[in-house]
Design a protein around this motif. Structure first.
Motif, mmCIF file in Angstrom:
data_model
loop_
_atom_site.group_PDB
_atom_site.id
_atom_site.type_symbol
_atom_site.label_atom_id
_atom_site.label_comp_id
_atom_site.label_asym_id
_atom_site.label_seq_id
_atom_site.Cartn_x
_atom_site.Cartn_y
_atom_site.Cartn_z
ATOM 1 N N SER A 17 1.141 -0.975 -0.430
ATOM 2 C CA SER A 17 -0.266 0.121 0.062
ATOM 3 C C SER A 17 1.065 1.303 0.033
ATOM 4 O O SER A 17 1.747 0.868 0.552
ATOM 5 C CB SER A 17 -0.719 0.084 1.369
ATOM 6 N N CYS A 18 0.027 2.289 -0.062
ATOM 7 C CA CYS A 18 0.880 3.278 -0.281
ATOM 8 C C CYS A 18 -0.065 4.682 -0.284
ATOM 9 O O CYS A 18 -1.104 5.256 -0.766
ATOM 10 C CB CYS A 18 1.499 3.930 -2.291
ATOM 11 N N VAL A 19 0.129 5.168 0.861
ATOM 12 C CA VAL A 19 -0.705 6.441 1.858
ATOM 13 C C VAL A 19 0.038 7.788 1.285
ATOM 14 O O VAL A 19 1.408 8.029 1.331
ATOM 15 C CB VAL A 19 0.215 6.797 2.935
ATOM 16 N N ALA A 20 0.044 8.107 0.273
ATOM 17 C CA ALA A 20 0.146 9.883 -0.034
ATOM 18 C C ALA A 20 -0.826 11.559 0.948
ATOM 19 O O ALA A 20 -1.393 10.989 1.273
ATOM 20 C CB ALA A 20 -0.658 10.402 -1.367
ATOM 21 N N SER A 21 0.366 11.662 1.588
ATOM 22 C CA SER A 21 0.092 13.697 1.812
ATOM 23 C C SER A 21 0.903 14.865 1.537
ATOM 24 O O SER A 21 1.073 14.157 0.188
ATOM 25 C CB SER A 21 1.035 12.705 3.583
ATOM 26 N N GLY A 22 0.007 15.509 2.278
ATOM 27 C CA GLY A 22 0.879 16.319 1.151
ATOM 28 C C GLY A 22 -0.782 16.784 0.112
ATOM 29 O O GLY A 22 -1.747 17.066 0.595
ATOM 30 N N ASP A 23 -0.127 18.326 -0.590
ATOM 31 C CA ASP A 23 -1.225 18.320 -2.170
ATOM 32 C C ASP A 23 -2.082 17.382 -2.966
ATOM 33 O O ASP A 23 -1.375 17.355 -3.637
ATOM 34 C CB ASP A 23 -0.789 19.774 -1.757
ATOM 35 N N ILE A 24 -2.800 16.373 -2.702
ATOM 36 C CA ILE A 24 -3.100 15.988 -3.297
ATOM 37 C C ILE A 24 -3.638 15.826 -4.489
ATOM 38 O O ILE A 24 -4.440 14.964 -5.108
ATOM 39 C CB ILE A 24 -3.127 14.105 -2.761
ATOM 40 N N SER A 25 -4.813 16.783 -3.936
ATOM 41 C CA SER A 25 -5.641 17.467 -4.557
ATOM 42 C C SER A 25 -5.636 16.586 -6.826
ATOM 43 O O SER A 25 -6.325 17.315 -7.027
ATOM 44 C CB SER A 25 -6.344 18.408 -4.764
ATOM 45 N N SER A 26 -4.720 17.209 -6.758
ATOM 46 C CA SER A 26 -3.896 17.397 -8.403
ATOM 47 C C SER A 26 -3.915 15.688 -8.672
ATOM 48 O O SER A 26 -3.552 15.584 -10.475
ATOM 49 C CB SER A 26 -2.867 18.231 -8.976
ATOM 50 N N PHE A 27 -3.570 14.990 -8.261
ATOM 51 C CA PHE A 27 -3.555 13.687 -8.966
ATOM 52 C C PHE A 27 -4.339 13.145 -9.349
ATOM 53 O O PHE A 27 -5.688 12.605 -9.196
ATOM 54 C CB PHE A 27 -3.039 12.562 -7.303
ATOM 55 N N ASN A 28 -4.217 12.726 -10.524
ATOM 56 C CA ASN A 28 -5.248 12.230 -11.759
ATOM 57 C C ASN A 28 -4.622 10.326 -11.226
ATOM 58 O O ASN A 28 -6.126 9.792 -12.010
ATOM 59 C CB ASN A 28 -4.578 12.841 -13.637
ATOM 60 N N VAL A 29 -3.790 10.266 -11.714
ATOM 61 C CA VAL A 29 -2.933 8.432 -11.527
ATOM 62 C C VAL A 29 -2.003 8.522 -10.955
ATOM 63 O O VAL A 29 -1.875 9.173 -10.632
ATOM 64 C CB VAL A 29 -2.892 8.379 -13.166
ATOM 65 N N MET A 30 -2.826 7.570 -9.655
ATOM 66 C CA MET A 30 -1.722 6.988 -8.878
ATOM 67 C C MET A 30 -1.361 5.310 -9.611
ATOM 68 O O MET A 30 -2.120 4.397 -10.417
ATOM 69 C CB MET A 30 -1.953 7.204 -8.046
ATOM 70 N N GLY A 31 -0.316 4.598 -9.065
ATOM 71 C CA GLY A 31 0.049 3.290 -9.164
ATOM 72 C C GLY A 31 1.253 2.402 -8.240
ATOM 73 O O GLY A 31 2.185 3.378 -7.739
ATOM 74 N N TRP A 32 1.659 1.804 -9.325
ATOM 75 C CA TRP A 32 2.831 0.957 -8.921
ATOM 76 C C TRP A 32 3.846 0.545 -10.324
ATOM 77 O O TRP A 32 2.940 0.276 -10.976
ATOM 78 C CB TRP A 32 2.571 0.115 -8.304
ATOM 79 N N PRO A 50 -0.820 17.041 -13.949
ATOM 80 C CA PRO A 50 -0.352 17.822 -14.653
ATOM 81 C C PRO A 50 0.599 18.091 -14.945
ATOM 82 O O PRO A 50 0.945 18.190 -16.107
ATOM 83 C CB PRO A 50 -1.790 18.740 -14.376
ATOM 84 N N SER A 51 1.560 18.319 -14.123
ATOM 85 C CA SER A 51 2.560 18.765 -14.272
ATOM 86 C C SER A 51 3.347 18.243 -13.838
ATOM 87 O O SER A 51 4.748 19.006 -13.499
ATOM 88 C CB SER A 51 2.617 20.341 -13.847
ATOM 89 N N ASN A 52 3.610 17.483 -12.729
ATOM 90 C CA ASN A 52 4.970 16.480 -12.130
ATOM 91 C C ASN A 52 3.929 15.402 -11.663
ATOM 92 O O ASN A 52 2.946 14.904 -12.126
ATOM 93 C CB ASN A 52 4.676 17.702 -10.974
ATOM 94 N N VAL A 53 5.581 14.597 -11.421
ATOM 95 C CA VAL A 53 5.119 13.082 -11.151
ATOM 96 C C VAL A 53 6.398 13.051 -9.966
ATOM 97 O O VAL A 53 6.398 13.110 -8.942
ATOM 98 C CB VAL A 53 6.494 12.288 -12.096
ATOM 99 N N TYR A 54 5.308 12.130 -8.738
ATOM 100 C CA TYR A 54 5.969 11.608 -8.021
ATOM 101 C C TYR A 54 5.934 10.804 -7.558
ATOM 102 O O TYR A 54 5.493 9.373 -8.121
ATOM 103 C CB TYR A 54 5.072 12.438 -6.443
ATOM 104 N N TRP A 55 7.125 10.223 -6.901
ATOM 105 C CA TRP A 55 7.836 8.592 -6.401
ATOM 106 C C TRP A 55 7.496 8.369 -5.054
ATOM 107 O O TRP A 55 8.541 9.619 -4.375
ATOM 108 C CB TRP A 55 9.170 7.919 -7.264
ATOM 109 N N GLY A 56 7.935 7.471 -4.199
ATOM 110 C CA GLY A 56 8.021 7.490 -3.892
ATOM 111 C C GLY A 56 9.106 6.006 -2.900
ATOM 112 O O GLY A 56 9.881 6.241 -4.124
ATOM 113 N N GLN A 57 9.611 5.977 -1.831
ATOM 114 C CA GLN A 57 10.598 4.880 -2.001
ATOM 115 C C GLN A 57 11.537 3.813 -1.907
ATOM 116 O O GLN A 57 11.909 3.345 -2.209
ATOM 117 C CB GLN A 57 11.786 5.363 0.465
ATOM 118 N N GLY A 58 10.053 3.573 -2.722
ATOM 119 C CA GLY A 58 9.891 1.876 -2.539
ATOM 120 C C GLY A 58 9.656 1.068 -1.538
ATOM 121 O O GLY A 58 10.004 1.379 -0.317
ATOM 122 N N THR A 59 9.735 -0.788 -2.071
ATOM 123 C CA THR A 59 9.533 -1.522 -0.950
ATOM 124 C C THR A 59 9.482 -2.957 -1.148
ATOM 125 O O THR A 59 9.160 -2.979 -2.532
ATOM 126 C CB THR A 59 8.060 -1.502 -0.039
#
Length: 114
Positions: A20-35, A99-108
């Motif tokens: 699982s992945c939990v997002a924090s901060g301003d996530i209102s612009s996330f259109n897509v999440m995944g792995w 729309p203008s950025n991509v974010y990555w988690g640290q990996g598991t």
């Protein structure tokens, strides 16, 4: 924005695991999440994506035994993996797309071994 992944570990061939992945901060612009995942000696590649509307996309290797889901209220995206095989061993990275950025988690790390 931060993506915190958890749930990896060691599992025997044929077993199941959920990451699982939990997002924090301003996530209102996330259109897509995944792995995505990166196996030893290989490039990082897509596993599964899910849009805000719930549409999904899977890699060919994942579509028959992985399921991605998204909980908007908890800002969480989950990958349920079943019938895991040694070739599924990899570091699994959480991913989020705005729309203008991509974010990555640290990996598991997920290790499939007897």
């Amino acid at each position: 924005v931060q993506l915190q992944a958890y749930g990896g570990g060691l599992v025997q061939p044929g077993g199941s695991l959920r990451v699982s992945c939990v997002a924090s901060g301003d996530i209102s612009s996330f259109n897509v999440m995944g792995w995505y995942r990166q196996a030893p000696g290989k490039e990082r590649g897509l596993v599964a994506l899910i849009t805000r509307a719930g549409r999904t996309k899977y890699s060919d290797s994942a579509k028959d035994h992985f399921t991605i889901s998204r909980d908007g209220a908890r800002n969480t995206v989950t990958l349920q993996m079943s019938n895991l095989q040694p070739e599924d061993t990899a570091v699994y990275y959480c991913y989020a797309e705005a729309p203008s950025n991509v974010y990555w988690g640290q990996g598991t790390l997920v290790t499939v071994s007897s």
